[in-house]
Write a protein that holds these residues in place. Structure first.
Motif, PDB file in Angstrom:
ATOM      1  N   HIS A 196      -3.565  45.043 -12.404  1.00  9.38           N
ATOM      2  CA  HIS A 196      -4.471  44.197 -11.614  1.00  9.38           C
ATOM      3  C   HIS A 196      -4.748  42.981 -12.503  1.00  9.38           C
ATOM      4  O   HIS A 196      -5.878  42.733 -12.906  1.00  9.38           O
ATOM      5  CB  HIS A 196      -5.776  44.919 -11.309  1.00  9.38           C
ATOM      6  N   HIS A 254      -1.880  57.274 -10.806  1.00  8.23           N
ATOM      7  CA  HIS A 254      -3.027  57.975 -11.413  1.00  8.23           C
ATOM      8  C   HIS A 254      -2.742  59.482 -11.438  1.00  8.23           C
ATOM      9  O   HIS A 254      -2.327  60.014 -12.441  1.00  8.23           O
ATOM     10  CB  HIS A 254      -4.373  57.703 -10.708  1.00  8.23           C
ATOM     11  N   ASP A 266      -2.179  49.576 -15.909  1.00  9.86           N
ATOM     12  CA  ASP A 266      -3.293  49.477 -14.952  1.00  9.86           C
ATOM     13  C   ASP A 266      -4.266  48.373 -15.384  1.00  9.86           C
ATOM     14  O   ASP A 266      -5.454  48.438 -15.075  1.00  9.86           O
ATOM     15  CB  ASP A 266      -4.024  50.821 -14.822  1.00  9.86           C
TER      16      ASP A 266
HETATM   17 FE    FE Z   1      -4.941  50.427 -10.409  1.00 10.30          FE
END
Ligand code: FE
Ligand code: NIG
Length: 402
Positions: A72, A263, A315
Motif C-alpha cells: 500500500h 495474510h 505489505d
Molecule cells: Fe495489505
C-alpha cells in the motif's frame, strides 16, 4: 539488436524442479533485446555468443530481481500516534472501530493531490528498489470515493515515470467503510466500490481487484459481489483474508480463481484445500504479523504439504506494516513463519510474480523471461534471508533497461 552476456556469476535461477535455488555454480546468462536467451554453466555457452558484449559478475550471486507483490505504497500522512497507542495496549481492531486506523489514513490521502501522493511514495519506493526490487504491486484503498480511488491509482501509475520500476495496481476500494457510509457497507459497495471499479477499468488504471474480508471490513457476501463485478470486467482478483479471524475468505477467493489470498494467519484446512485446487498463491506478510504482535502464525506446514505456492511481501502501509524492506520481510518469514531461506527467496521472486499473474515474464532466470537480474555480494543465496537489516545488493543486470 542488443546482445550481452553476463559471465562469472553464481546463478540462483529459482527455476522449479532442479537443484536447490536452481543453482549454477559458475554460470553465464545471455540476454537479447531484454530477454534471457540462454542460461547455464559458463563453459557451455554456445559459440554464437562469442562476439557479444560481456559483463563480468565477478563471482557474485545472480538472482531474479525481486518482486514486492503486496504493498500500500501510496498514502498520505503516517500513523506513529497509533503505534504509540498500540504500545499502550489498544488493539488494531479497537483503534479501527474508534475511527482511527485505515480511516485516519483516508482523511490524509483525500487531502493530497495525485502528484504529491506519488512524491510521498518515492522514499518508500526507493528503499525497495535499493534492495533489487524491479516490480511493485500498489493498492488503492485509502481514497474510498470514486475520485480519490482513481487518484491513488493514477499516483501509483505515475511512479513508473519517476523510477525504473514496473507497477501493478490493485483496486482496493473494498478496504474499509468510509465514515460517511458507517453502518451502510452495502450502500458503499453499490454506490462507490462497483462504479469506481468500472471507472478504474475503463481508464486502464486497475490491473486487479482486491478486498479486505474481515469483521472490521467486509463480509464474504459483500466481497463476493465485488468479485463478481471484477470477473464480469475480466479483472483478476485477490483478497486480504483470514488476517484477524477466519471468515472463509481464502476459499471464497479461490472459488473466484483469485491470483492470491494474503495474510492467512487464521487459514484452516478447508481454505488450504480450496487454494491448492485453484492455484491461488498464499501471500505471507510477516511485517503485519510482527507489527500487530499477532500470535497465530499462518499454517505454513499445511500450505507446503498441499503444494500451495507461497509468496512473501512487505505489505508496506502506514498502519499494520510500516515496512519498506523486502529482504527484512524474507528474514521475518523464515524466523517467524519457519519458511526455508529457499522458500523465502522463491516467495520474493517466482511466487511473487505468480501472485501478480506475471509468471510467464518474471520471477526466475529462465529462457524467454525478461532479463531483470539482481547481483549480490553474498556467497550463498540463504544469506539474503539470514542477515537482518543489511543490504548486500551490488546492482542490477543489465544496468540499463533494455
Ligand atoms: Fe495489505
Ligand atoms: O494489509 N489488512 C488490511 N489492510 C492493510 C492495513 C492497512 C492499514 O492499517 O492502513 C494490511 O494489513
Amino acid at each position: 539488436m542488443k546482445r550481452v552476456v553476463l559471465t562469472q556469476a553464481r546463478i540462483a535461477t529459482m527455476a522449479r524442479g532442479g537443484p536447490p535455488y536452481g543453482l549454477v555454480a559458475d554460470g553465464a546468462i545471455a540476454v537479447e533485446e531484454g530477454r534471457i536467451a540462454w542460461v547455464g554453466p559458463r563453459d557451455a555457452l554456445p559459440g554464437e555468443w562469442a562476439a557479444a558484449e560481456r559483463v563480468s559478475a565477478g563471482g557474485r550471486l545472480a538472482t531474479p530481481a525481486l518482486v514486492d507483490c503486496h504493498t500500500h505504497l501510496v498514502f498520505g500522512g503516517e500513523r506513529a500516534r497509533e503505534f504509540e497507542k498500540r504500545l499502550q495496549g489498544a488493539s488494531y481492531e479497537e483503534i479501527a472501530r474508534a475511527g482511527g486506523g485505515i480511516v485516519s489514513t483516508v482523511a490524509a490521502t483525500r487531502a493530497m493531490g495525485e502528484e504529491a501522493l506519488a512524491e510521498a511514495a518515492l522514499p518508500r519506493l526507493d528503499a525497495l528498489l535499493a534492495e533489487g526490487v524491479t516490480t511493485v504491486e500498489v493498492k488503492s484503498g485509502y481514497g474510498l470515493t470514486v475520485e480519490d480511488e482513481l487518484k491513488m491509482l493514477r499516483a501509483a501509475r505515475r511512479l513508473e515515470g519517476l523510477r525504473r520500476v514496473r507497477v501493478r495496481t490493485s483496486y482496493l476500494a473494498a478496504h474499509a467503510v468510509p465514515p460517511e457510509y458507517r453502518g451502510r457497507a452495502d450502500a458503499y459497495i453499490d454506490e462507490v466500490v462497483l462504479p469506481g471499479m468500472e471507472a478504474a477499468h475503463a481508464a486502464g488504471l486497475a490491473d486487479a481487484v482486491d478486498g479486505f474480508c474481515e469483521g472490521i471490513a467486509f463480509s464474504p457476501d459483500q466481497i463476493a459481489r465485488v468479485f463478481e463485478k471484477a470477473r464480469a470486467l475480466g479483472l483478476p482478483v485477490k483478497l486480504h483474508a483470514e488476517q484477524l479471524s477466519n471468515l472463509g475468505g481464502a476459499a471464497l477467493a479461490a472459488r473466484h480463481g483469485a491470483l492470491s489470498a494474503d495474510h492467512l494467519e487464521y487459514l484452516d484446512e478447508e481454505g488450504i484445500a480450496a487454494m491448492a485446487g485453484a492455484g491461488t498463491v498464499a501471500v505471507l506478510l510477516p511485517g503485519a504479523f510482527y507489527t500487530l504482535r499477532e500470535e497465530k502464525v499462518p499454517p505454513v506446514a499445511g500450505l507446503r504439504a498441499a503444494g500451495v505456492p507461497m509468496a512473501v511481501a512487505t505489505d508496506c502501509n502506514p498502519g499494520s506494516s510500516p515496512l519498506a524492506s523486502l529482504l527484512l520481510a524474507m528474514n521475518m518469514a523464515c524466523t517467524l513463519f519457519r519458511l526455508t531461506p529457499e522458500e523465502a527467496l522463491a516467495g520474493a521472486t517466482r511466487e511473487a510474480a505468480r501472485a501478480l499473474g506475471l509468471q510467464a515474464e518474471l520471477g526466475t532466470i529462465e529462457v524467454g523471461k525478461r532479463a531483470e537480474i539482481a547481483l549480490w555480494d553474498v556467497e550463498h543465496p540463504a544469506e539474503l534471508s539470514y542477515r537482518i537489516g543489511f543490504n548486500p545488493l551490488h546492482g542490477l543486470f543489465p544496468g540499463e533497461p533494455a
